[in-house]
Design an enzyme around this catalytic site. Structure first.
Site, PDB file in Angstrom:
ATOM      1  N   LYS A 159       0.987  -1.052   0.074  1.00 44.45           N
ATOM      2  CA  LYS A 159      -0.144   0.075  -0.128  1.00 44.45           C
ATOM      3  C   LYS A 159       0.812   1.160   0.018  1.00 44.45           C
ATOM      4  O   LYS A 159       0.327   2.258  -0.436  1.00 44.45           O
ATOM      5  CB  LYS A 159      -1.156  -0.056   1.105  1.00 44.45           C
ATOM      6  CG  LYS A 159      -2.031  -0.925   0.953  1.00 44.45           C
ATOM      7  CD  LYS A 159      -3.456  -0.841   1.066  1.00 44.45           C
ATOM      8  CE  LYS A 159      -4.277  -1.810   0.171  1.00 44.45           C
ATOM      9  NZ  LYS A 159      -5.415  -1.816   0.818  1.00 44.45           N
ATOM     10  N   LYS A 177     -11.025  -5.705  -6.049  1.00 44.01           N
ATOM     11  CA  LYS A 177     -12.162  -4.725  -5.912  1.00 44.01           C
ATOM     12  C   LYS A 177     -11.334  -3.475  -6.715  1.00 44.01           C
ATOM     13  O   LYS A 177     -12.071  -2.467  -7.193  1.00 44.01           O
ATOM     14  CB  LYS A 177     -12.981  -4.351  -4.838  1.00 44.01           C
ATOM     15  CG  LYS A 177     -12.255  -4.103  -3.734  1.00 44.01           C
ATOM     16  CD  LYS A 177     -13.591  -3.980  -2.518  1.00 44.01           C
ATOM     17  CE  LYS A 177     -13.358  -4.566  -1.156  1.00 44.01           C
ATOM     18  NZ  LYS A 177     -12.327  -3.670  -0.412  1.00 44.01           N
ATOM     19  N   LYS A 208      -4.671 -11.874  -8.353  1.00 47.15           N
ATOM     20  CA  LYS A 208      -6.360 -12.313  -7.779  1.00 47.15           C
ATOM     21  C   LYS A 208      -7.313 -11.142  -8.226  1.00 47.15           C
ATOM     22  O   LYS A 208      -6.746 -10.075  -8.637  1.00 47.15           O
ATOM     23  CB  LYS A 208      -6.069 -12.120  -6.332  1.00 47.15           C
ATOM     24  CG  LYS A 208      -5.968 -10.884  -5.568  1.00 47.15           C
ATOM     25  CD  LYS A 208      -6.320 -11.068  -4.171  1.00 47.15           C
ATOM     26  CE  LYS A 208      -6.544  -9.617  -3.463  1.00 47.15           C
ATOM     27  NZ  LYS A 208      -7.217  -9.541  -2.313  1.00 47.15           N
TER      28      LYS A 208
HETATM   29  P1  ATP Z   1      -8.485  -4.459  -2.367  1.00 46.91           P
HETATM   30  O1  ATP Z   1      -8.322  -4.685  -3.829  1.00 46.91           O
HETATM   31  O2  ATP Z   1      -9.042  -2.729  -2.137  1.00 46.91           O
HETATM   32  O3  ATP Z   1      -7.114  -4.543  -1.799  1.00 46.91           O
HETATM   33  P2  ATP Z   1      -9.874  -6.777  -1.909  1.00 46.91           P
HETATM   34  O4  ATP Z   1     -10.800  -6.952  -2.964  1.00 46.91           O
HETATM   35  O5  ATP Z   1      -8.491  -7.441  -2.073  1.00 46.91           O
HETATM   36  O6  ATP Z   1      -9.638  -5.113  -1.877  1.00 46.91           O
HETATM   37  P3  ATP Z   1     -10.349  -6.743   0.771  1.00 46.91           P
HETATM   38  O7  ATP Z   1     -11.246  -5.700   1.277  1.00 46.91           O
HETATM   39  O8  ATP Z   1      -8.838  -6.708   1.245  1.00 46.91           O
HETATM   40  O9  ATP Z   1     -10.590  -7.227  -0.762  1.00 46.91           O
HETATM   41  O10 ATP Z   1     -10.666  -8.105   1.487  1.00 46.91           O
HETATM   42  C1  ATP Z   1     -12.009  -8.453   1.961  1.00 46.91           C
HETATM   43  C2  ATP Z   1     -12.028  -9.954   2.158  1.00 46.91           C
HETATM   44  O11 ATP Z   1     -12.221 -10.499   0.979  1.00 46.91           O
HETATM   45  C3  ATP Z   1     -10.945 -10.589   2.790  1.00 46.91           C
HETATM   46  O12 ATP Z   1     -11.136 -11.426   3.771  1.00 46.91           O
HETATM   47  C4  ATP Z   1     -10.085 -11.169   1.846  1.00 46.91           C
HETATM   48  O13 ATP Z   1      -8.863 -12.163   1.989  1.00 46.91           O
HETATM   49  C5  ATP Z   1     -11.143 -11.485   0.669  1.00 46.91           C
HETATM   50  N1  ATP Z   1     -10.596 -11.401  -0.736  1.00 46.91           N
HETATM   51  C6  ATP Z   1     -10.247 -10.537  -1.583  1.00 46.91           C
HETATM   52  N2  ATP Z   1      -9.950 -10.788  -2.672  1.00 46.91           N
HETATM   53  C7  ATP Z   1     -10.307 -12.329  -2.930  1.00 46.91           C
HETATM   54  C8  ATP Z   1     -10.035 -13.339  -3.810  1.00 46.91           C
HETATM   55  N3  ATP Z   1      -9.815 -12.660  -4.960  1.00 46.91           N
HETATM   56  N4  ATP Z   1     -10.498 -14.262  -3.696  1.00 46.91           N
HETATM   57  C9  ATP Z   1     -10.668 -14.709  -2.563  1.00 46.91           C
HETATM   58  N5  ATP Z   1     -10.833 -13.976  -1.446  1.00 46.91           N
HETATM   59  C10 ATP Z   1     -10.638 -12.622  -1.355  1.00 46.91           C
END
Ligand code: ATP
Ligand code: LTN
Length: 334
Positions: free
Chosen positions: A115, A200, A197
């Site tokens: 980050k 969002k 991965k």
């Molecule tokens: P950002 O892109 O803003 O970092 P993110 O999509 O990675 O966000 P988080 O808010 O960090 O999402 O995570 C929320 C939850 O969803 C956490 O428990 C994280 O481990 C899970 N998660 C996020 N992306 C995935 C994915 N691609 N597959 C499975 N679990 C996920």
């Protein structure tokens, strides 16, 4: 453990539109586990401001996320669904835990490194101590189990270390929590680049299925998903595109990889992509309908927000008072 019942804590940041990855990796497990534990599911708005946010957008997204928790099937009477900023104990405990955390520990956190590279113009102290606030979230409720995706494991290890360090000085104050990582869907990959991965914050909207996407958009994104030229539906690590689509189909329908291979034996990727798309549309249509109802019913959701924040506060105060006493803060005069 609280009153003899095991406690579960988890949270998500309201920093964007949730994806199918968030649902299959986290929310879906939350719903399954909610029968077994006393559960707190938090919208961690205090964590969100470690990155600059537009206030109106943050407020809107936080509310949308809370509605999504309910729409996904979390019963707000049984589970405690609330905003982190409505329970001051999170920030108060975080301060105390900051004084038990070493700079070296925080320096090793990979999320901080990622980050700060991404937001080089705003590397603030909150971003650095983010994992301490997360530890406070969990320890405040004496949580036994914390369901998260694999990416949060390092923060959970730190939480366990802090609990043990504190307990070693002051006696048995905190429950040492365990992580819960689901078997299917723990890591859903991008539809456009299956080496990354699904996230969002991805700039390419075709890479992710958003939980609020309409059926046409969902079908189109799956049709465009990157696969390969081999054309047979079989799970192979060297073909991450088709394997990811199979993981999604398996997580959504509950079918095993073998069953899926048999179902699509001799049929091409086109037919398979249509089936995956339809299964996701069937999953999301009722969720979206419920979300829209909640969005329109302000009074009902306001009632939940008020009531659940009170329930969370009550639990939080119990731990906080104990911790304050242990570290030597003078008792309040009543
Ligand atoms: P950002 O892109 O803003 O970092 P993110 O999509 O990675 O966000 P988080 O808010 O960090 O999402 O995570 C929320 C939850 O969803 C956490 O428990 C994280 O481990 C899970 N998660 C996020 N992306 C995935 C994915 N691609 N597959 C499975 N679990 C996920
Ligand atoms: N850091 C987590 C969100 C989060 C969390 C928590 C998860 C904040 N506090 C406590 C589990 C328990 C994330 O970025 N997904």
């Amino acid at each position: 453990m609280l009153n003899g019942e095991k406690v579960l804590f988890s949270g998500m940041q309201a920093t964007g539109n949730l994806t199918l990855g968030n649902y299959l990796g986290a929310l879906k497990n939350w719903v399954t586990l909610s029968d077994e534990y006393t559960c707190l599911y938090c919208v961690v708005d205090e964590h969100s401001i470690t990155v600059r946010q537009d206030p109106a957008t943050l407020r809107k997204r936080a509310r949308a996320l809370l509605n999504l928790y309910i729409a996904a099937g979390l019963d707000p009477e049984k589970n405690i669904l609330y905003y982190q900023s409505h329970v001051s104990g999170h920030a108060e405990l975080a301060w105390i835990l900051n004084c038990f955390t070493y700079m070296g520990e925080l320096n090793r956190m990979t999320q901080f490194k990622d980050k700060s590279a991404k937001h080089a113009d705003n590397i603030n102290a909150g971003l650095f101590t983010y994992p301490v606030l997360m530890a406070a979230d969990i320890l405040l409720y004496q949580a036994d189990v914390v369901p998260v995706g694999i990416d949060q494991m390092q923060h959970l290890e730190l939480t366990r270390d802090l609990a043990q360090r504190f307990n070693a000085v002051y006696g048995d104050v905190f429950t040492v929590p365990e992580a819960y990582i689901g078997k299917v869907g723990a890591k859903i990959m991008s539809l456009q680049d299956p080496a990354k991965k699904m996230s969002k914050s991805d700039e390419n909207p075709n890479a992710s299925i958003y939980l609020m996407d309409d059926p046409d958009t969902i079908m189109r994104k799956f049709k465009r998903a990157v696969t390969d030229s081999e054309g047979h539906v079989a799970y192979r690590e060297e073909q991450p595109g088709i394997s990811n689509l199979m993981s999604i189909y398996s997580a959504v329908t509950g079918k095993s990889m073998d069953e899926i291979e048999r179902e699509f034996d001799g049929r091409g990727y086109g037919e398979f992509k249509t089936a995956v798309g339809e299964s996701v549309v069937d999953l999301l249509t009722p969720l979206q309908a419920r979300w829209k109802e909640l969005d329109a019913d302000k009074a009902y959701v306001d009632g939940i927000i008020k009531n659940n924040a009170e329930r969370a506060n009550y639990m939080a105060q119990k731990t906080l008072r104990k911790v304050q006493k242990k570290v030597g803060f003078p008792e309040k005069v009543r």
